[in-house]
Design a protein around this motif. Structure first.
Motif, PDB file in Angstrom:
ATOM      1  N   GLU A  46     -22.334  26.926  -6.071  1.00 26.87           N
ATOM      2  CA  GLU A  46     -23.021  26.466  -7.292  1.00 26.87           C
ATOM      3  C   GLU A  46     -23.721  27.640  -7.990  1.00 26.87           C
ATOM      4  O   GLU A  46     -23.693  27.748  -9.222  1.00 26.87           O
ATOM      5  CB  GLU A  46     -24.044  25.377  -6.951  1.00 26.87           C
ATOM      6  CG  GLU A  46     -23.396  24.055  -6.581  1.00 26.87           C
ATOM      7  CD  GLU A  46     -24.368  22.994  -6.111  1.00 26.87           C
ATOM      8  OE1 GLU A  46     -24.045  21.805  -6.211  1.00 26.87           O
ATOM      9  OE2 GLU A  46     -25.465  23.355  -5.621  1.00 26.87           O
ATOM     10  N   CYS A  57     -25.452  24.983 -12.179  1.00 22.92           N
ATOM     11  CA  CYS A  57     -24.260  24.264 -11.737  1.00 22.92           C
ATOM     12  C   CYS A  57     -24.593  23.289 -10.612  1.00 22.92           C
ATOM     13  O   CYS A  57     -25.324  23.638  -9.686  1.00 22.92           O
ATOM     14  CB  CYS A  57     -23.214  25.277 -11.267  1.00 22.92           C
ATOM     15  SG  CYS A  57     -21.811  24.533 -10.430  1.00 22.92           S
ATOM     16  N   GLY A  59     -22.362  20.865  -8.016  1.00 25.09           N
ATOM     17  CA  GLY A  59     -21.033  20.462  -7.562  1.00 25.09           C
ATOM     18  C   GLY A  59     -20.954  18.953  -7.435  1.00 25.09           C
ATOM     19  O   GLY A  59     -21.918  18.313  -6.979  1.00 25.09           O
ATOM     20  N   ALA A 198     -17.524  19.946 -10.972  1.00 30.09           N
ATOM     21  CA  ALA A 198     -18.868  20.500 -11.158  1.00 30.09           C
ATOM     22  C   ALA A 198     -19.364  20.188 -12.561  1.00 30.09           C
ATOM     23  O   ALA A 198     -18.572  19.899 -13.466  1.00 30.09           O
ATOM     24  CB  ALA A 198     -18.868  22.014 -10.933  1.00 30.09           C
ATOM     25  N   SER A 237     -16.165  23.976  -1.291  1.00 32.91           N
ATOM     26  CA  SER A 237     -17.056  24.990  -1.853  1.00 32.91           C
ATOM     27  C   SER A 237     -16.711  26.380  -1.325  1.00 32.91           C
ATOM     28  O   SER A 237     -16.641  27.349  -2.092  1.00 32.91           O
ATOM     29  CB  SER A 237     -18.522  24.666  -1.505  1.00 32.91           C
ATOM     30  OG  SER A 237     -18.869  23.397  -2.003  1.00 32.91           O
TER      31      SER A 237
END
Ligand SMILES: *Cc1c(COP(=O)(O)O)cnc(C)c1O
Length: 361
Positions: A46, A57, A59, A198, A237
Motif C-alpha cells: 500500500e 492507498c 488494498g 486498491a 500484496s
C-alpha cells in the motif's frame, strides 16, 4: 496461406517466468511468515503503490469492490446519479449499482473514452459524480472532466483498472480523482496471481475505507459501521510488490508492440486506435475497428492468432442492465466492430506475423 505460428492472446505465464525466482521467493516468505491477512506485506505494498500513484492507498479484494467502496466512501447511494461511459466494462456500472446509486450512461468519443460534452449534457440535480474509466489503458480527457466536476460541485472518481502507470499531462491516472480505483486481476497491466484491487485517495477517506473493508472495525472487536470483508491478502500484496518493480518494463513492452502495430498495419478495412494529445497510454488492449469483425477474428484464428473482443455486449444490452434501456449508437457500433489484437508479452516475430496476416486480410 499455411499456418506458420501460434500466437496466444494472453500468455500470462511468460510474465511469471521472466522473474520466477523473485515471485517464488515472495510467495514462500509469506507462507513461512504465518501472517496471511492485513500484515506487513499489505502495508508495504500500500505504501509503495500509494507513493507511485500519488495518494494514500488501501488494498481491497477486487476492482469491483474498489468501485463499490469508493461510492460508499463518498456517501453516494440511493437516489444519486453517477455518469459513466456506455461502452465501459460492466463492472464499472455494477460498482455504481452495488452502492445503490443510478448509472447514467453517455456515449464515448473517438478515443473510446467518455465524451465530456455528452457528460455535461447528462448532468442533473441528482448527479453526484462522474466515473472516468481509462479504457484500454488510455487516459480520459482529465482537463475537461476536472473542469466539469468543479463547475457542478460533483465528485470525480477514476477507474484505473486498465491504466496502471498511464499519464495525462505527465500526471498519473489515479491522481486526479477524489477517489481512484484499481484492479489487480491477473490480466491487468499490474496483475496479481488471483483477485485483488486498491483505492487511492486522501488520508481521511482512506481511513474510512480501511475500516469499511475490515467489517467496519477500526480496532479489533469494535465495529463502528456495517462494513465488508474486502481485504487484499498478504500473498497477493507480496507478489504485487515484486510486479510493481517491473510495471515500467511491462508497460514499455506493450508500448513497443502498439508502436509496431501503428506503424505496420496498413489495411483499408482496419481502423487503428487513436491516441489523445498529451497522454501516455499503457495499451492495456490494442483495439482496432473493422466492419466484418467476426470474419476478421475467424481469419486470424485460422492462421493461429488468438484475438478477443472488449466488449461484445455493452452493459445496457446485458440481461443485468437491460432495464436501463436507451439507445447508444456509437457504443453499439464499437461493440459490433471492435477487435483486440495480441499485446502482452509477445516477441517481435509474433507481432510481425500478426501484422503480415492482418495486412493480407
Ligand atoms: C477489470 C476491470 C474492473 C473490475 O476489476 P475486478 O478486479 O475484476 O473486479 C473494473 N473496471 C474496469 C475498467 C476493468 O477493466
Amino acid at each position: 496461406m499455411g499456418r506458420v505460428m501460434d500466437v496466444p492472446f494472453l500468455p500470462l505465464k511468460r510474465q511469471y517466468e521472466q522473474h520466477k525466482n523473485e515471485y517464488d521467493a515472495a510467495l514462500l516468505s509469506v507462507m513461512e511468515s504465518g501472517q496471511y491477512i492485513l500484515g506487513e506485506r499489505t502495508a508495504a505494498f500500500e505504501k509503495e503503490f500509494g507513493e507511485y500513484i500519488g495518494g494514500m492507498c488501501v488494498g481491497v479484494s477486487s476492482g469491483l469492490s474498489a468501485l463499490e467502496i469508493a461510492f460508499r466512501a463518498l456517501n453516494i447511494g440511493e437516489g444519486d446519479e453517477v455518469i459513466v461511459a456506455a461502452n465501459a466494462y460492466i463492472a464499472c456500472v455494477m460498482g455504481i449499482t452495488r452502492a445503490g446509486a443510478t448509472p447514467v450512461l453517455v456515449e464515448p468519443n473517438a478515443y473510446f473514452n467518455i465524451d465530456v460534452r455528452e457528460a455535461r449534457k447528462a448532468v442533473t440535480d441528482k448527479t453526484r459524480a462522474i466515473l472516468a474509466v481509462h479504457l484500454y489503458g488510455q487516459p480520459c480527457d482529465m482537463t475537461g472532466l476536472k473542469q466539469l466536476c468543479a463547475e457542478y460541485g460533483i465528485y470525480l472518481v477514476e477507474d484505473c483498472a486498465q491504466s496502471h502507470g498511464a499519464t495525462f499531462n505527465g500526471k498519473q491516472t489515479g491522481s486526479f480523482g477524489d477517489v481512484s480505483c484499481f484492479s489487480f486481476y491477473p490480466t491487468k497491466n499490474l496483475g496479481g496471481f488471483g483477485d485483488g484491487g486498491a483505492i487511492v485517495t486522501d488520508e481521511r477517506t482512506a481511513q474510512w475505507i480501511r475500516t469499511y473493508r475490515n467489517y467496519g472495525s477500526e480496532k479489533k472487536y469494535y465495529n463502528s459501521m456495517i462494513g465488508d470483508n474486502a481485504r487484499l491478502d498478504e500473498l497477493q500484496s507480496a507478489l504485487l510488490s515484486v510486479k510493481l518493480k517491473y510495471l515500467k518494463e511491462i508497460n514499455n513492452g506493450k508500448e513497443h508492440i502498439a508502436k509496431r502495430y501503428l506503424d505496420g498495419i496498413k489495411n483499408g478495412k482496419i481502423t487503428l486506435p487513436r491516441v489523445f494529445g498529451n497522454v501516455l497510454s499503457v495499451w492495456h488492449q490494442f483495439v482496432v475497428l473493422t466492419d466484418d469483425r467476426d470474419g476478421l477474428a475467424e481469419y486470424m484464428k485460422a492462421r493461429g492468432i488468438d484475438t478477443a473482443v472488449h466488449y461484445p455486449i455493452p452493459p445496457h444490452k446485458s440481461g443485468a442492465y437491460s432495464y436501463l434501456g436507451g439507445s447508444y449508437p456509437i457504443t453499439e457500433r464499437y461493440a459490433k466492430t471492435c477487435l483486440s489484437l495480441p499485446c502482452f508479452c509477445h516477441t517481435d516475430d509474433e507481432i510481425d506475423y500478426v501484422i503480415d496476416m492482418i495486412n493480407g486480410y
